[in-house]
Write a protein that holds these residues in place. Sequence first.
Motif, mmCIF file in Angstrom:
data_model
loop_
_atom_site.group_PDB
_atom_site.id
_atom_site.type_symbol
_atom_site.label_atom_id
_atom_site.label_comp_id
_atom_site.label_asym_id
_atom_site.label_seq_id
_atom_site.Cartn_x
_atom_site.Cartn_y
_atom_site.Cartn_z
ATOM 1 N N ARG A 113 0.846 -1.196 0.000
ATOM 2 C CA ARG A 113 0.000 0.000 0.000
ATOM 3 C C ARG A 113 0.879 1.243 0.000
ATOM 4 O O ARG A 113 2.040 1.195 0.430
ATOM 5 C CB ARG A 113 -0.959 0.033 1.194
ATOM 6 C CG ARG A 113 -0.319 0.258 2.530
ATOM 7 C CD ARG A 113 -1.325 0.171 3.684
ATOM 8 N NE ARG A 113 -0.696 0.663 4.911
ATOM 9 C CZ ARG A 113 -0.903 1.864 5.435
ATOM 10 N NH1 ARG A 113 -1.718 2.717 4.869
ATOM 11 N NH2 ARG A 113 -0.288 2.223 6.560
ATOM 12 N N VAL A 114 0.331 2.342 -0.499
ATOM 13 C CA VAL A 114 1.025 3.630 -0.453
ATOM 14 C C VAL A 114 0.110 4.644 0.222
ATOM 15 O O VAL A 114 -1.114 4.533 0.151
ATOM 16 C CB VAL A 114 1.441 4.131 -1.855
ATOM 17 C CG1 VAL A 114 2.422 3.170 -2.510
ATOM 18 C CG2 VAL A 114 0.227 4.358 -2.745
ATOM 19 N N GLU A 115 0.721 5.615 0.866
ATOM 20 C CA GLU A 115 -0.060 6.617 1.608
ATOM 21 C C GLU A 115 0.655 7.957 1.565
ATOM 22 O O GLU A 115 1.885 8.020 1.692
ATOM 23 C CB GLU A 115 -0.195 6.152 3.067
ATOM 24 C CG GLU A 115 -1.040 7.067 3.938
ATOM 25 C CD GLU A 115 -1.076 6.619 5.404
ATOM 26 O OE1 GLU A 115 -1.594 7.384 6.225
ATOM 27 O OE2 GLU A 115 -0.581 5.509 5.714
ATOM 28 N N ARG A 116 -0.125 9.024 1.363
ATOM 29 C CA ARG A 116 0.473 10.360 1.375
ATOM 30 C C ARG A 116 0.711 10.781 2.823
ATOM 31 O O ARG A 116 -0.218 10.854 3.625
ATOM 32 C CB ARG A 116 -0.438 11.379 0.692
ATOM 33 C CG ARG A 116 0.257 12.722 0.544
ATOM 34 C CD ARG A 116 -0.680 13.876 0.175
ATOM 35 N NE ARG A 116 0.010 15.129 0.422
ATOM 36 C CZ ARG A 116 0.109 15.721 1.599
ATOM 37 N NH1 ARG A 116 -0.465 15.177 2.667
ATOM 38 N NH2 ARG A 116 0.779 16.854 1.737
ATOM 39 N N VAL A 117 1.950 11.062 3.156
ATOM 40 C CA VAL A 117 2.330 11.473 4.510
ATOM 41 C C VAL A 117 3.311 12.633 4.413
ATOM 42 O O VAL A 117 4.275 12.565 3.649
ATOM 43 C CB VAL A 117 2.999 10.302 5.283
ATOM 44 C CG1 VAL A 117 3.529 10.768 6.632
ATOM 45 C CG2 VAL A 117 2.012 9.151 5.475
ATOM 46 N N ASP A 118 3.037 13.697 5.163
ATOM 47 C CA ASP A 118 4.005 14.785 5.299
ATOM 48 C C ASP A 118 4.953 14.395 6.426
ATOM 49 O O ASP A 118 4.587 14.416 7.596
ATOM 50 C CB ASP A 118 3.285 16.095 5.633
ATOM 51 C CG ASP A 118 4.253 17.252 5.823
ATOM 52 O OD1 ASP A 118 5.484 17.026 5.787
ATOM 53 O OD2 ASP A 118 3.778 18.390 6.032
ATOM 54 N N MET A 119 6.160 14.030 6.074
ATOM 55 C CA MET A 119 7.102 13.519 7.068
ATOM 56 C C MET A 119 7.722 14.615 7.940
ATOM 57 O O MET A 119 8.525 14.335 8.819
ATOM 58 C CB MET A 119 8.196 12.699 6.380
ATOM 59 C CG MET A 119 7.667 11.394 5.794
ATOM 60 S SD MET A 119 8.943 10.461 4.906
ATOM 61 C CE MET A 119 10.124 10.138 6.225
#
Length: 221
Positions: A113-119
């Motif tokens: 799976r992929v997920e948009r995350v502001d690291m």
Amino acid sequence: NGGFVMRDIIEEAPEIWGEDSSTDSATVEHAYDMFAETGSYDETFDEWGYVGPDTAAAILKNFVPRQSRILDAACGSGLTGTALRNLGYGNIEGIDISAKLLELADQTGAYDRVERVDMQTFPLPFEDSEFDAVNFIGALTYFETNEILRELCRIVRSGGHVVFSQRDDIMRDQNYGEQLEELERDGCWKRVFGTEPMPYLPHHPEYGSRIKVRYFVYEVL
């Protein structure tokens, strides 16, 4: 034409591809979304001679068993996940700030799976000790401090590994080795592997042979 895109993208996003990388999330997100939309992202990296994903995967395989659960942090278009998948890793999740790049990453089939995350925003949306390893390649330049590395230690189990790269000029100019040692002194991790400076983007018109990169593997304590 890849050559055109190459010049163009450097001019349009100097805060990403010039000398000084921005550490502002919105700037980075915008620049990478724009780059993804050119349709020449992977091709441009290929023309720049980028071997980071394959180099990191080859290093990682010496420390991380094939069945491990891996987070590919700042996974971009999936070059890094694909390199891992090609070496027999199958349990990989990808996160990135650019939704456009994640669309490309998803198409590679390398990720569960992929997920948009502001690291830049902590804590990351993961439990303590959730992963066996984190792969974090070609993105540390966008972070002002080592707090992101401290956070990656949190989400990797004890005995697991954090594999990452950092530009040699930043290591030197910002005394970055001291930041890595600080985490070691704090008992977060210990270094188990590090390289000398290696080629980064040898055919990049501005970086050339001047900007090099180093790879590190740390074991989480």
